[in-house]
Design a protein around this motif. Sequence first.
Motif, PDB file in Angstrom:
ATOM      1  N   ALA A 149     110.113  12.476  28.487  1.00  0.00           N
ATOM      2  CA  ALA A 149     110.805  13.614  27.880  1.00  0.00           C
ATOM      3  C   ALA A 149     110.864  14.717  28.923  1.00  0.00           C
ATOM      4  O   ALA A 149     110.134  14.678  29.912  1.00  0.00           O
ATOM      5  CB  ALA A 149     110.067  14.098  26.633  1.00  0.00           C
ATOM      6  N   THR A 200     111.429  16.688  22.811  1.00  0.00           N
ATOM      7  CA  THR A 200     110.341  17.487  22.261  1.00  0.00           C
ATOM      8  C   THR A 200     110.909  18.570  21.357  1.00  0.00           C
ATOM      9  O   THR A 200     111.894  19.231  21.710  1.00  0.00           O
ATOM     10  CB  THR A 200     109.531  18.143  23.391  1.00  0.00           C
ATOM     11  OG1 THR A 200     109.035  17.129  24.262  1.00  0.00           O
ATOM     12  CG2 THR A 200     108.368  18.937  22.831  1.00  0.00           C
ATOM     13  N   SER A 236     106.102  14.186  30.091  1.00  0.00           N
ATOM     14  CA  SER A 236     107.259  15.075  30.116  1.00  0.00           C
ATOM     15  C   SER A 236     107.381  15.645  31.518  1.00  0.00           C
ATOM     16  O   SER A 236     106.366  15.844  32.200  1.00  0.00           O
ATOM     17  CB  SER A 236     107.141  16.189  29.078  1.00  0.00           C
ATOM     18  OG  SER A 236     105.973  16.947  29.269  1.00  0.00           O
ATOM     19  N   TYR A 292     110.239  18.706  29.845  1.00  0.00           N
ATOM     20  CA  TYR A 292     109.417  19.823  29.376  1.00  0.00           C
ATOM     21  C   TYR A 292     110.271  20.783  28.551  1.00  0.00           C
ATOM     22  O   TYR A 292     109.779  21.449  27.641  1.00  0.00           O
ATOM     23  CB  TYR A 292     108.814  20.547  30.584  1.00  0.00           C
ATOM     24  CG  TYR A 292     107.736  21.532  30.246  1.00  0.00           C
ATOM     25  CD1 TYR A 292     106.434  21.106  29.983  1.00  0.00           C
ATOM     26  CD2 TYR A 292     108.001  22.901  30.196  1.00  0.00           C
ATOM     27  CE1 TYR A 292     105.430  22.011  29.677  1.00  0.00           C
ATOM     28  CE2 TYR A 292     107.002  23.813  29.894  1.00  0.00           C
ATOM     29  CZ  TYR A 292     105.719  23.361  29.631  1.00  0.00           C
ATOM     30  OH  TYR A 292     104.739  24.257  29.331  1.00  0.00           O
TER      31      TYR A 292
END
Length: 336
Positions: free
Chosen positions: A315, A11, A224, A317
């Motif tokens: 993903a 991200t 995530s 965070y």
Amino acid sequence: MSPPPFLLDATLPPVSLSAIPAIANAAESMGFATLWSTETIHDPFLPAALIAEHSKILGCGTAVAIAFARSPANLAYTAWDLAEASRGRFILGLGTQVRAHIERRYGMSWPESVVGQLRDQIGAVRAFWHTWQNNEPLNYRSEHYKLTLMSPFFNPGPIHNPDIPIYIAGVNIGLARLAGEVAQGFHAHPFHTPRYLQQVVLPAIEQGAARAGRSRTEIKVSTSAFVVTTPEEAAFVRAQISFYASTPSYRPVMELHGWGEIASQLSALASHSRWVDMPGLISDEILGECAVIAQIGDLSAALTDRYGGLVDRLALYLPFKPGERDDFWKLLLRGL
């Protein structure tokens, strides 16, 4: 060697556009599958153009762009251009946000039916794409849209990669079911537990897919994960969990585990802006259900144990920032 249990994505941090090329180059070199942009303090689409330009195989996408802040035409033109520029690597991720933000931050109307409006909006976007790719008249009529005008002057024409994946983001059953019906993917909110994914999200996606005569495997599940490897991270994650758990729309996650009363207490604290008091209500049990807690060297295995078989893309965070914790990311990718 067996394939990884899921694709590992990254991200973008909230940075200026000038920083995107270096991040994209580093993410591709590191081995991430896709680099996602968010809609918080920056536009979510502009980074994708730079990611496409400064990488060769790295995917790019929005996780998410706010659907109800835009018209179907806005979404269709932007995604079409990004799909062409990226040679088919762009994923259009759409989220609804909540009523207060749509009305008071974007100045738009909140729909009477969130699911119905988003279904029609996605259908309208695809109608534009079909018209452009096949040089056919635009004729999309639904409860919320009547789109019948597309003169050659406004038609961008066909592209090499017209099948742009659409992912829907959500927490609750309605949007998960809609993803099963009409989307290629579902962005599960980071505020989740494995039990919530298994018992609520995945069955809803399967129901939607069955309703549309589709296979569950046609819908990729992405999320995530909160991870805790240090005491400092534990404090940060408790604060994030307390913030999300205070939101009424996300209460089903808490209620599934019997934490409804805690969610009510968090909502009351949030209504009085008592943010510093909220993390104290997140017990070790809640933290352990909502986050992966492990030593750095064990994190890959812990993520695999939790998410293997549940999601197709994962993903953290934690956003990816080149030059910060590079050894951490390399170890994680190597472990997967």
